[in-house]
Structures are given as structure tokens and as C-alpha cells.
Enzyme design. Sequence first.
Site, PDB file in Angstrom:
ATOM      1  N   GLU A  40      11.487  27.618   8.922  1.00  0.00           N
ATOM      2  CA  GLU A  40      10.760  28.856   8.666  1.00  0.00           C
ATOM      3  C   GLU A  40       9.346  28.536   8.230  1.00  0.00           C
ATOM      4  OE1 GLU A  40      14.074  32.114   7.270  1.00  0.00           O
ATOM      5  OE2 GLU A  40      13.027  31.028   5.692  1.00  0.00           O
ATOM      6  N   CYS A  41       8.365  29.085   8.935  1.00  0.00           N
ATOM      7  CA  CYS A  41       6.950  28.966   8.583  1.00  0.00           C
ATOM      8  C   CYS A  41       6.562  27.500   8.377  1.00  0.00           C
ATOM      9  CB  CYS A  41       6.625  29.830   7.366  1.00  0.00           C
ATOM     10  SG  CYS A  41       4.854  30.196   7.194  1.00  0.00           S
ATOM     11  N   GLY A  42       6.393  27.045   7.148  1.00  0.00           N
ATOM     12  CA  GLY A  42       6.020  25.654   6.922  1.00  0.00           C
ATOM     13  C   GLY A  42       7.033  24.684   7.507  1.00  0.00           C
TER      14      GLY A  42
END
Length: 440
Positions: free
Chosen positions: A327-329
Amino acid sequence: MIPPGLLISAPASGTGKTTLMLGLLAALRAEGVAVQPFKSGPDYIDPAFHTAASGRASFNLDSWSMDRARIEGLVGNADGAELILGEGSMGLFDGVAKPGACGNGASADVAALMGWPVVLVLDVSGAAQSVAATALGFREMRPDVELAGVVLNRVASPRHETLVRAGMEAVGIEVFGALPRRVEIEMPERHLGLVQAGEQENLPDLLGQAAAFVAAHVDVPALRAAARGTLQNPPAPAQITPPGQRIALAQDNAFAFVYPHLLAGWRAAGAEVLPFSPLADEAPDDSADCCWLPGGYPELHAGKLAAAAHFRKGLRDFAETRPVHGECGGYMAMGAGIIDKEGTRHAMAGLLGLETSFAKRKMHLGYRQADLNAPIPGHSARAELRGHEFHYATILAEPDAPLARITDANDLEVPETGSVREFAGGGRATGTFFHMIAAL
């Protein structure tokens, strides 16, 4: 038994509600009062500070992505506490234009649903009696939201305080306290909000200062006496399907953004969480049946992650036969490379072709709804998920098959579709820029 509660809110961000929230939590804890904290809205940093200040796990409550039953089930975590304190996000009434699961994401929704009166933090710098007009407007805006009173912040002098109090008295609004400006106890910030609790070496000292500051300038017994609540018998927390039975979870200063209710839900479902640190060059536990890389700040540690050969090889080996989701990072770290703010490219794990850059930052912010094209750990294809996106990365390339059709809170498609890649050994790499909050 669910105790009474209050919601700490403000007209806007940056007015001092976090300082008041943390000071109250720490001051009441020092007095031996068990306080259950909550955070309204999709914030993954504040709850860790709440937990450090109160000694109890803090949970997010969000009216756009969670239905009422899910919110009430999470409020059930307050069983055994003596008081609930919720911290709002942005301004009290700020949300999106179109309602979601049970509201538009405004902190006022949570206050109304739970019957928690609002304590409004007002930045009074540059005004005096006129501040009462702001408070009066907040009192009248929604009949289903009760204003318990206000705490004045950034008061310039005793004379200034007297003038502001006179305005509040004229319109019948209680003043619980007045805080002079104290820059030294304001928490340092970076682009996604406060610097993480785990990175604050002097956090106990900061919390102690905040507790003393609030106790000296706020009538804490009067504020506590204003707490109310309507929830008597909360339902059991909503069941959450874990991504696996044994979950290798990246956990360090580069990968720390996991919503507490998800971790609690995974464990409640019987899953075992196996933390590992990519920054310490650790690979996911080979006994795990899935790997989850949460969001965080990989851009601040890109060089170290690029040099973590054991982590990168271990993650690639793991993905050959089992699912890995980011997720994201975490998604960015699964990609081919990250360009840092100085323009230097750092090779990442290469499970996906994603290339991102922080050399030219662009903010991506908002609620997201995803209709999955392919499964991710814990959710099948065509599952519908709700979450939130908040990052400054610019996408240079996203060449893999799109993971989902993703729309914002206005049902408009967004181009950040996420990615999926299958491996010959049966494994699958998936990633999204948004952080999942709940499945529909």
C-alpha cells in the site's frame, strides 16, 4: 459498559487540537483515569501518539468508509475505560461532497452518531470578542451536534483572554480553558503530518510537557463533566478477513502506516502477524503464507532500502510462490525504482514495474473506492474496497496490468489504478496507492 465521550475538534487544521488532545490524555492518565482515544478520519499517525499518551490502543472512526455498525463495534473498544476522547480531523464539518457509508467523512458525523459533545479549539490570535461569532456559528450549524464549549488557543495576554471570554459569555458558550502560545511543545511535522511517534526520541518528555501545560490552563474536571454518550450496547466488532493465516508484515520507520482496526481484526480472526524490518535488511518470514508492505516513508530511506540486498532478494523469492501486497509506500518499494527529492534514482525490489519520483512533488489526497480486477490477500476479484490516498509521489511509469478500477468520493475515475503481476510459481504481486480502510 461504554463510558461517556467528547470530541476534540476545531474550525480548521493547525489550530492546536492535537496538543490539547495529547495533553488531556497524558494528564488524565497521570491521574489514574482510563481514557479511550479515537481518531476521526483516515489518519495513520495520530493514533500512535494517542496510544503513547493514554496507554490504550487508539482506533480510527470514519463515516465515509465505515457504516454505523462498524463504527459502533470499534467504539466497543472503550469497554472498561472511564472516558472517551475522540480527536477530529481538519475542521469539524469538513468532509466530501457526496455521502459514503454513513456520512461524508466529517468529524461532526462521528459526534452526532455517538452523541459526543464537541470541545472546539479556537485559535484566537488576531481577534478578541469576534471569536465568539465563530463559536456561535459552530454551535448552530448542525442541530444534531452539541457544542460543549471551547478552549482558547494562542492567547496573547491576560487582557486578551478577558476580552475573548467576554465575547463567549455574551453568547452563552462555556470556556474550558485558555492556552498561551508554547512553540516548544508543538510536535514536529513533515509532509504527511506529524513525525511518527516511533521516531520521537523525546516523546515521553513532550507528552509530560503537554500534560502539565493543559492541566495548568484548562479546567479538566469541568471538561470531563461535559462528556456524554448514547451508545449503550455496542455490537461486536465487524469481522475482518485477514490477508492470510501467517502474515509477514513490514514494520519499521519506512513502513508504519497500518490502521489499528485492521491489525486488531486480523488477530481477532486468528491470524498470526510476523513483523520484519526492511530497513534492518530483514526478509519476510519464509513460514508466512502472505506478505503485506504497508505505507510509510520509503522516500526518506530509499538509499538504505536499495542497499538492503537480503530484503530485496527475500521479497522476490517469497513472491514467486505466495502473494505480496503493498500500500502506497509499500507499493513504491515493490516497484522498479524511486527517485528521491534530489533526483537520485534508487532501485527497489522490482516485483512491479512502477517508477515514482519525489523530485517534482504532487499531492494526491482523497477517499478512494476500488473494484478489484484481480485478488489481493484477503479479498477476491470484484471485491469492493474503501480507503484513502495521501502521498506526494509523481508516477513516472505504471506498466503492469491495472489492479482495480478506482474512483474518488465523487465517483470519478482516478488514473492511479494500482498494479498486478503474476509469477510462474503461483505467486502474485499487487499494490495500490490507497490505504484500505474497509470492504463493502
